[in-house]
Scaffold this active site. Sequence first.
Site, PDB file in Angstrom:
ATOM      1  N   GLY A 109       0.811  -1.217   0.000  1.00 18.00           N
ATOM      2  CA  GLY A 109       0.000   0.000   0.000  1.00 18.00           C
ATOM      3  C   GLY A 109       0.843   1.265   0.000  1.00 18.00           C
ATOM      4  O   GLY A 109       0.383   2.314  -0.449  1.00 18.00           O
ATOM      5  N   GLU A 112       1.628   1.806  -3.541  1.00 17.18           N
ATOM      6  CA  GLU A 112       0.365   2.181  -4.192  1.00 17.18           C
ATOM      7  C   GLU A 112      -0.007   3.630  -3.871  1.00 17.18           C
ATOM      8  O   GLU A 112      -0.477   4.369  -4.737  1.00 17.18           O
ATOM      9  CB  GLU A 112      -0.743   1.215  -3.759  1.00 17.18           C
ATOM     10  CG  GLU A 112      -0.500  -0.198  -4.310  1.00 17.18           C
ATOM     11  CD  GLU A 112      -1.384  -1.257  -3.654  1.00 17.18           C
ATOM     12  OE1 GLU A 112      -1.427  -1.306  -2.401  1.00 17.18           O
ATOM     13  OE2 GLU A 112      -2.028  -2.021  -4.370  1.00 17.18           O
TER      14      GLU A 112
END
Length: 258
Positions: A109, A112
């Site tokens: 994440g 991301e």
Amino acid sequence: MAYETIIVETRDHVGLIRLNRPEALNALNAQLVEELGEALARFDADDAIGAIVLTGSEKAFAAGADIKEMQGKSFVEAFREDFITRNWEAAARTRKPVIAAVAGYALGGGCELAMMCDFILCADNAKFGQPEINLGVMPGAGGTQRLTRFVGKSKAMEMNLTGRFMDAAEAERSGLVSRVVPADSLVDEALATAAKIAEKSLLAVMATKEAVNRAYETTLSEGVRFERRMFHALFATEDQKEGMEAFIDKRQPQFKDR
Ligand code: CAA
């Protein structure tokens, strides 16, 4: 607003957000994601702010979603709360430019989140990866999609399937980051870049950002048409008159974001 997981400052016309969970390498738990969304929305709505820098620590931008928090989730919970996507897209929704300044780990994440920003400046110690595969899962906040658009299928597939990390030099070579700078000057460099953007007409900046992002969502001919219409629209602004007049008068423009 008192935040516990991020540190928020303003430097002239730039908003600076530091992820701040050092005990967990800035792992993105629900509280952090909530606070980050709130801080980004506030800067987006603040007329005094022209660009935003998002950074972590020298050791980690963010080591991914918080594994300890998500470990016990059931499918039903994850599905019902639309886990990851709903709150996480705040950086991608922000209309002012957001620069990710990445030092150390940007994993899962964290990678991301950096990719949801408009561009990534990274330190020479940066490491990018999508290691979710090692946890028996897969990326859930765009790692299979945005990474593929940044670096192409072959590298994205290898990184997603093996969990291999990419260092700063490879990230620059592959187009994942715009520039690599020494770790100790990363935040200053990102702030200086953001300040340069904040000097421009905010209207032109926001329209440009929207047009570049359109390149990922549509065909070339539709994207070029969208760009041209936005270009035409900017002739309705006072800033266009000021910018062109200043050029002809050989002086610096004074943009008013109108
Ligand atoms: N979630 C929760 N805690 C984390 C974390 C994470 N993603 N990453 C690190 N931490 C914690 C560690 O558990 C450790 O805490 P304790 O001291 O309490 O044990 C602390 O941060 C320091 O970490 P390490 O001791 O592991 O530090 P290291 O320098 O040895 O290793 C690392 C660094 C390689 C980044 C390693 O921490 C690591 O592999 N982290 C997990 C990376 C990962 O798998 N990320 C993907 C998460 S899933 C995801 O993000 C889903 C999605 O798509 C949104």
